[in-house]
Design a protein around this motif. Structure first.
Motif, PDB file in Angstrom:
ATOM      1  N   GLN A 106      19.705  30.605 -73.998  1.00  0.00           N
ATOM      2  CA  GLN A 106      20.780  30.198 -74.895  1.00  0.00           C
ATOM      3  C   GLN A 106      21.826  29.369 -74.151  1.00  0.00           C
ATOM      4  OE1 GLN A 106      23.624  33.044 -76.380  1.00  0.00           O
ATOM      5  NE2 GLN A 106      23.435  32.184 -78.436  1.00  0.00           N
ATOM      6  N   VAL A 107      22.150  29.810 -72.937  1.00  0.00           N
ATOM      7  CA  VAL A 107      23.088  29.032 -72.127  1.00  0.00           C
ATOM      8  C   VAL A 107      22.520  27.627 -71.909  1.00  0.00           C
ATOM      9  CG1 VAL A 107      24.220  28.851 -69.879  1.00  0.00           C
ATOM     10  CG2 VAL A 107      23.989  31.086 -70.984  1.00  0.00           C
ATOM     11  N   ALA A 108      21.220  27.566 -71.561  1.00  0.00           N
ATOM     12  CA  ALA A 108      20.587  26.265 -71.331  1.00  0.00           C
ATOM     13  C   ALA A 108      20.675  25.408 -72.591  1.00  0.00           C
ATOM     14  CB  ALA A 108      19.132  26.445 -70.905  1.00  0.00           C
ATOM     15  N   GLY A 109      20.450  26.011 -73.744  1.00  0.00           N
ATOM     16  CA  GLY A 109      20.525  25.277 -75.007  1.00  0.00           C
ATOM     17  C   GLY A 109      21.903  24.667 -75.208  1.00  0.00           C
ATOM     18  N   ARG A 110      22.912  25.402 -74.845  1.00  0.00           N
ATOM     19  CA  ARG A 110      24.271  24.886 -75.023  1.00  0.00           C
ATOM     20  C   ARG A 110      24.553  23.747 -74.038  1.00  0.00           C
ATOM     21  NH1 ARG A 110      28.419  29.429 -74.956  1.00  0.00           N
ATOM     22  NH2 ARG A 110      29.607  27.996 -76.247  1.00  0.00           N
ATOM     23  N   LEU A 111      24.012  23.880 -72.823  1.00  0.00           N
ATOM     24  CA  LEU A 111      24.173  22.790 -71.849  1.00  0.00           C
ATOM     25  C   LEU A 111      23.453  21.533 -72.342  1.00  0.00           C
ATOM     26  CD1 LEU A 111      23.540  24.872 -68.594  1.00  0.00           C
ATOM     27  CD2 LEU A 111      25.738  23.919 -69.313  1.00  0.00           C
ATOM     28  N   ILE A 112      22.255  21.724 -72.863  1.00  0.00           N
ATOM     29  CA  ILE A 112      21.475  20.594 -73.377  1.00  0.00           C
ATOM     30  C   ILE A 112      22.250  19.880 -74.489  1.00  0.00           C
ATOM     31  CG2 ILE A 112      19.401  19.936 -74.664  1.00  0.00           C
ATOM     32  CD1 ILE A 112      18.046  22.405 -73.215  1.00  0.00           C
ATOM     33  N   ALA A 113      22.895  20.662 -75.353  1.00  0.00           N
ATOM     34  CA  ALA A 113      23.650  20.051 -76.450  1.00  0.00           C
ATOM     35  C   ALA A 113      24.755  19.148 -75.891  1.00  0.00           C
ATOM     36  CB  ALA A 113      24.233  21.137 -77.355  1.00  0.00           C
ATOM     37  N   ASP A 114      25.438  19.619 -74.859  1.00  0.00           N
ATOM     38  CA  ASP A 114      26.485  18.794 -74.244  1.00  0.00           C
ATOM     39  C   ASP A 114      25.907  17.515 -73.633  1.00  0.00           C
ATOM     40  OD1 ASP A 114      28.584  20.431 -74.913  1.00  0.00           O
ATOM     41  OD2 ASP A 114      29.033  21.107 -72.871  1.00  0.00           O
ATOM     42  N   GLU A 115      24.803  17.664 -72.882  1.00  0.00           N
ATOM     43  CA  GLU A 115      24.224  16.479 -72.226  1.00  0.00           C
ATOM     44  C   GLU A 115      23.762  15.473 -73.281  1.00  0.00           C
ATOM     45  OE1 GLU A 115      25.195  17.396 -69.553  1.00  0.00           O
ATOM     46  OE2 GLU A 115      23.970  18.765 -68.372  1.00  0.00           O
ATOM     47  N   THR A 116      23.226  15.986 -74.364  1.00  0.00           N
ATOM     48  CA  THR A 116      22.739  15.096 -75.420  1.00  0.00           C
ATOM     49  C   THR A 116      23.902  14.375 -76.103  1.00  0.00           C
ATOM     50  OG1 THR A 116      20.941  16.657 -75.774  1.00  0.00           O
ATOM     51  CG2 THR A 116      21.246  14.958 -77.448  1.00  0.00           C
ATOM     52  N   MET A 117      24.982  15.106 -76.308  1.00  0.00           N
ATOM     53  CA  MET A 117      26.195  14.477 -76.855  1.00  0.00           C
ATOM     54  C   MET A 117      26.644  13.334 -75.943  1.00  0.00           C
ATOM     55  SD  MET A 117      29.919  16.258 -77.430  1.00  0.00           S
ATOM     56  CE  MET A 117      29.924  17.122 -75.866  1.00  0.00           C
ATOM     57  N   HIS A 118      26.652  13.583 -74.643  1.00  0.00           N
ATOM     58  CA  HIS A 118      27.064  12.536 -73.705  1.00  0.00           C
ATOM     59  C   HIS A 118      26.094  11.349 -73.745  1.00  0.00           C
ATOM     60  CE1 HIS A 118      29.060  15.887 -71.016  1.00  0.00           C
ATOM     61  NE2 HIS A 118      29.654  15.745 -72.183  1.00  0.00           N
ATOM     62  N   TRP A 119      24.806  11.670 -73.707  1.00  0.00           N
ATOM     63  CA  TRP A 119      23.791  10.607 -73.694  1.00  0.00           C
ATOM     64  C   TRP A 119      23.933   9.725 -74.932  1.00  0.00           C
ATOM     65  CZ3 TRP A 119      19.815   9.081 -76.877  1.00  0.00           C
ATOM     66  CH2 TRP A 119      18.929   8.132 -76.330  1.00  0.00           C
ATOM     67  N   THR A 120      24.161  10.367 -76.079  1.00  0.00           N
ATOM     68  CA  THR A 120      24.274   9.612 -77.328  1.00  0.00           C
ATOM     69  C   THR A 120      25.491   8.684 -77.300  1.00  0.00           C
ATOM     70  OG1 THR A 120      23.253  11.462 -78.490  1.00  0.00           O
ATOM     71  CG2 THR A 120      24.409   9.850 -79.840  1.00  0.00           C
ATOM     72  N   ALA A 121      26.620   9.229 -76.859  1.00  0.00           N
ATOM     73  CA  ALA A 121      27.840   8.417 -76.812  1.00  0.00           C
ATOM     74  C   ALA A 121      27.648   7.239 -75.849  1.00  0.00           C
ATOM     75  CB  ALA A 121      29.028   9.273 -76.379  1.00  0.00           C
ATOM     76  N   LEU A 122      27.033   7.507 -74.693  1.00  0.00           N
ATOM     77  CA  LEU A 122      26.835   6.447 -73.698  1.00  0.00           C
ATOM     78  C   LEU A 122      25.878   5.383 -74.229  1.00  0.00           C
ATOM     79  CD1 LEU A 122      26.566   8.864 -70.656  1.00  0.00           C
ATOM     80  CD2 LEU A 122      28.355   7.113 -70.928  1.00  0.00           C
ATOM     81  N   THR A 123      24.838   5.848 -74.916  1.00  0.00           N
ATOM     82  CA  THR A 123      23.845   4.920 -75.460  1.00  0.00           C
ATOM     83  C   THR A 123      24.488   3.999 -76.492  1.00  0.00           C
ATOM     84  OG1 THR A 123      22.087   6.499 -75.027  1.00  0.00           O
ATOM     85  CG2 THR A 123      21.617   4.805 -76.666  1.00  0.00           C
ATOM     86  N   GLN A 124      25.347   4.573 -77.324  1.00  0.00           N
ATOM     87  CA  GLN A 124      26.041   3.753 -78.329  1.00  0.00           C
ATOM     88  C   GLN A 124      27.038   2.821 -77.666  1.00  0.00           C
ATOM     89  OE1 GLN A 124      26.455   5.876 -82.238  1.00  0.00           O
ATOM     90  NE2 GLN A 124      24.569   4.742 -81.878  1.00  0.00           N
ATOM     91  N   ALA A 125      27.718   3.313 -76.639  1.00  0.00           N
ATOM     92  CA  ALA A 125      28.689   2.466 -75.938  1.00  0.00           C
ATOM     93  C   ALA A 125      27.989   1.261 -75.307  1.00  0.00           C
ATOM     94  CB  ALA A 125      29.426   3.267 -74.876  1.00  0.00           C
ATOM     95  N   LEU A 126      26.735   1.460 -74.890  1.00  0.00           N
ATOM     96  CA  LEU A 126      25.967   0.373 -74.291  1.00  0.00           C
ATOM     97  C   LEU A 126      25.349  -0.539 -75.358  1.00  0.00           C
ATOM     98  CD1 LEU A 126      24.279   2.377 -71.402  1.00  0.00           C
ATOM     99  CD2 LEU A 126      25.622   0.281 -71.090  1.00  0.00           C
ATOM    100  N   GLY A 127      25.527  -0.177 -76.623  1.00  0.00           N
ATOM    101  CA  GLY A 127      24.990  -0.986 -77.702  1.00  0.00           C
ATOM    102  C   GLY A 127      23.483  -0.847 -77.857  1.00  0.00           C
TER     103      GLY A 127
END
Lengths: 160, 202
Positions: free
Chosen positions: B169-190
């Motif tokens: 469960q802890v890992a799942g929560r970490l994954i959610a954070d990393e995915t949030m970051h990845w998504t924001a970065l991907t959008q920022a890069l267009g």
């Protein structure tokens, strides 16, 4: 850009049916492996998979959370110099080649219980074939592992 | 008929809201347990080998968090990011610092020794981060994007191997954070988001 799995390939139908027939899936995968890995494997796609799925822990040149992969083919498992391996992998007697890598990537815990990679990120046989094709191309050159058939210690036994 | 249906629908909505709230309370309860000195559920029931394999996995994860923190610090200090981007990078940096605390706490609670971070100079020299190749703001974002994807996938990969399920469960929560970051970065890069479904892990 795809996060990991990349483009679709003509093997999808075959894979899907292998998934349905789980019971014989393993056998089918074993029979198909030489065909997939030699004829059709896509090293370019394998590089992408490696960066996305393995890159957090591995690089070809440096030890990180996982060992470096330079010289991988023909290495005895658990012998890259300077990496702190699990006893389980060091004592496994495995030598890395297409077949052993395929088994390891499919499920390291099954192949070497107690290993410290413990990662399941390549359940798809096509992904594994592509990864292995790329590893074969990218890991050539002098490693720092013990070669199969040599009794030497780490550092020196690097020639192929 | 419809007289009874309407109120029962309302009750259903209320009920699922309540159970949602109860579930949320449970989640934060687990987080509190992890951070607040209460032993992780089930640790006592596991043998040493299992606990030490969990600790090994957590330490690999901690190493990735150390590296991510260093990368964001290097990026933030590069002078390449404009103000709004710097604010986001600092936010993500603070998330990774939070991950580091959670992982270190869990490792200590399980009797392990948390791995130490390398020095900034070591991170700067590492071929993996390839800091010397960073010339533009987009290069900074691409490095962060690559590390976030790698970390999300690494966590997904090790998740089935935890012997203590509360760690999943802890890992799942970490994954959610990393995915949030990845998504924001991907959008920022267009860049476009992935077309295939289930594109993380595999």
């Amino acid at each position: 850009m795809a996060a990991g799995s990349g483009r679709h390939r003509p093997y999808n139908i075959l894979e899907a049916s292998m998934r349905i027939h789980r019971g014989i899936g393993l056998l089918t995968a074993t029979l198909l492996l030489p065909l997939v890995s030699s004829a059709a494997a896509d090293a370019k796609r394998g590089e992408k998979l490696y960066t996305g799925r393995c890159g957090a822990c591995h690089s070809i040149a440096d030890n990180g959370a996982g060992p470096r992969h330079r010289g991988l083919f023909g290495c005895k498992a658990g012998t890259q110099a300077g990496f702190n391996y699990s006893d389980a992998l060091r004592k496994s007697g495995i030598v890395w080649d297409d077949q052993t890598l395929d088994r390891w990537l499919a499920d390291p815990n099954k192949m070497v219980p107690g290993n410290s990679m413990a990662v399941q990120l390549a359940s798809d046989p096509t992904d594994r074939a592509d990864l292995i094709a790329w590893l074969r191309a990218a890991t050539t050159g002098e490693g720092s592992c013990q070669r199969a058939g040599s009794a030497g210690q780490g550092q020196s036994a690097a020639h192929r | 008929m419809s007289d009874t249906q309407i109120p029962s629908t309302l009750i259903d909505v209320g009920g699922s809201r309540r159970s949602f709230l109860r579930r949320s309370a449970l989640l934060s309860g687990a987080a509190v347990a992890l951070l607040g000195g209460v032993p992780l559920r089930g640790i006592a029931a596991h043998n040493d080998a299992q606990a030490s394999s969990d600790v090994n996995i957590l330490n690999v994860a901690l190493g990735l968090e150390h590296e991510g923190i260093a990368a964001y610090q290097i990026g933030a200090g590069s002078g390449l990011l404009d103000k709004p981007t710097l604010a986001v990078a600092s936010l993500f940096l603070s998330h990774h610092e939070g991950h580091r605390e959670v992982l270190m706490g869990a490792i200590k609670k399980m009797g392990g020794t948390p791995v130490a971070a390398k020095t900034t100079d070591e991170y700067k020299a590492s071929e993996k981060l390839n800091v010397k190749a960073i010339k533009t703001a987009a290069d900074v974002l691409r490095l962060a994007q690559r590390l976030e994807l790698g970390a999300a996938n690494a966590y997904i990969g090790v998740m089935p191997s935890f012997t203590d399920r509360s760690l999943s469960q802890v890992a799942g929560r970490l994954i959610a954070d990393e995915t949030m970051h990845w998504t924001a970065l991907t959008q920022a890069l267009g860049e476009a988001l992935p077309k295939p479904t289930l594109s993380f892990g595999a």
